[in-house]
Design an enzyme around this catalytic site. Structure first.
Site, PDB file in Angstrom:
ATOM      1  NE  ARG A  62      -2.420  -1.638   3.259  1.00 13.73           N
ATOM      2  CZ  ARG A  62      -2.234  -2.890   3.622  1.00 13.73           C
ATOM      3  NH1 ARG A  62      -2.820  -3.758   2.837  1.00 13.73           N
ATOM      4  NH2 ARG A  62      -1.641  -3.356   4.577  1.00 13.73           N
ATOM      5  CD  GLU A  99       0.727 -10.783  17.072  1.00 15.40           C
ATOM      6  OE1 GLU A  99       0.422 -10.143  16.245  1.00 15.40           O
ATOM      7  OE2 GLU A  99       0.106 -11.229  18.265  1.00 15.40           O
TER       8      GLU A  99
HETATM    9  P1  AMP Z   1       4.289  -3.080  11.310  1.00 13.58           P
HETATM   10  O1  AMP Z   1       5.544  -3.497  10.834  1.00 13.58           O
HETATM   11  O2  AMP Z   1       3.757  -3.674  12.303  1.00 13.58           O
HETATM   12  O3  AMP Z   1       4.351  -1.260  11.635  1.00 13.58           O
HETATM   13  O4  AMP Z   1       3.104  -3.084  10.168  1.00 13.58           O
HETATM   14  C1  AMP Z   1       3.007  -2.228   9.113  1.00 13.58           C
HETATM   15  C2  AMP Z   1       2.570  -2.964   7.914  1.00 13.58           C
HETATM   16  O5  AMP Z   1       1.383  -3.610   8.089  1.00 13.58           O
HETATM   17  C3  AMP Z   1       2.041  -1.718   7.213  1.00 13.58           C
HETATM   18  O6  AMP Z   1       2.399  -1.910   5.737  1.00 13.58           O
HETATM   19  C4  AMP Z   1       0.588  -1.838   7.299  1.00 13.58           C
HETATM   20  O7  AMP Z   1      -0.024  -1.626   6.040  1.00 13.58           O
HETATM   21  C5  AMP Z   1      -0.060  -3.138   7.926  1.00 13.58           C
HETATM   22  N1  AMP Z   1      -0.737  -3.113   8.898  1.00 13.58           N
HETATM   23  C6  AMP Z   1      -0.271  -3.510  10.262  1.00 13.58           C
HETATM   24  N2  AMP Z   1      -1.538  -3.353  11.140  1.00 13.58           N
HETATM   25  C7  AMP Z   1      -2.486  -3.064  10.444  1.00 13.58           C
HETATM   26  C8  AMP Z   1      -3.881  -2.554  10.825  1.00 13.58           C
HETATM   27  N3  AMP Z   1      -4.535  -2.763  11.736  1.00 13.58           N
HETATM   28  N4  AMP Z   1      -4.463  -2.154   9.647  1.00 13.58           N
HETATM   29  C9  AMP Z   1      -3.948  -1.815   8.485  1.00 13.58           C
HETATM   30  N5  AMP Z   1      -2.904  -1.998   8.033  1.00 13.58           N
HETATM   31  C10 AMP Z   1      -2.026  -2.783   8.890  1.00 13.58           C
END
Ligand code: AMP
Length: 174
Positions: A62, A99
């Site tokens: 995205r 996770e």
């Molecule tokens: P992180 O590495 O945990 O910061 O996850 C980030 C990636 O996961 C990004 O590319 C987001 O698009 C996606 N992502 C994680 N959690 C969500 C959520 N609750 N809603 C939408 N996208 C999420």
């Protein structure tokens, strides 16, 4: 309503996607509305008009939407940061913990010049693991991370703490 409030109101919350317990923030209604999408790109353009960035690295998948529109608007080169195995040429790779299990990101080795100042862009900051691995990847490629930007930040997950070594900006906070 301000532009940021309008953008925030357009984000659709989808419970239990992609797995039980996750409240997914769906930004596709913003992409679907030309005025809203333009206002999202306006925010990043205003921030970087004089920031000195020379390239935008969009995170799979995205992040690509926002990075591509911003690059076109500002006349900058786009670098895709992709999941391992998708880029055809020689790559640098960076693994990071999820996770459950781990994942690996990749970038083309010739994507950056040495003096590039890179804006990393993604739709949403959750735990920050994906963005941190992306920043490490850009350093492997000998370029400089100027800032890490997101449209949306999930503040309760404290992703900013993981990215404390970088300048982080996200206009929409949940
Ligand atoms: P992180 O590495 O945990 O910061 O996850 C980030 C990636 O996961 C990004 O590319 C987001 O698009 C996606 N992502 C994680 N959690 C969500 C959520 N609750 N809603 C939408 N996208 C999420």
């Amino acid at each position: 309503m301000s532009d940021v409030e309008r953008l925030k109101a357009a984000i659709r919350e989808v419970p239990d996607f992609p797995e039980p317990g996750i409240l997914f923030k769906d930004i596709t209604p913003i992409l679907n509305d030309p005025a809203l999408f333009r206002s999202a790109i306006d925010i990043f353009e205003a921030r970087h008009r004089n920031s000195g960035i020379t390239k935008v690295a969009g995170i799979d998948a995205r992040g690509f939407f926002f990075a591509a529109a911003l690059c076109d608007r500002m006349g900058l080169g786009l670098v895709p940061i992709r999941k391992k195995g998708k880029l055809p040429f020689e790559t640098f790779e960076q693994s990071y913990d999820l996770e459950y299990g781990s994942s690996t990101l990749a970038v083309h080795q010739d994507a950056f010049a040495r003096n590039d100042r890179v804006l990393i862009l993604d739709d949403l900051l959750a735990t920050g693991g994906t963005a941190l691995a992306s920043a490490e990847l850009i350093q492997k490629a000998d370029a400089e991370v100027s800032e890490i930007n997101f449209l949306v930040e999930l503040g309760f997950l404290s992703g900013r703490e993981k990215l404390a070594a970088y300048d982080v900006f996200a206009p929409i906070l949940f």
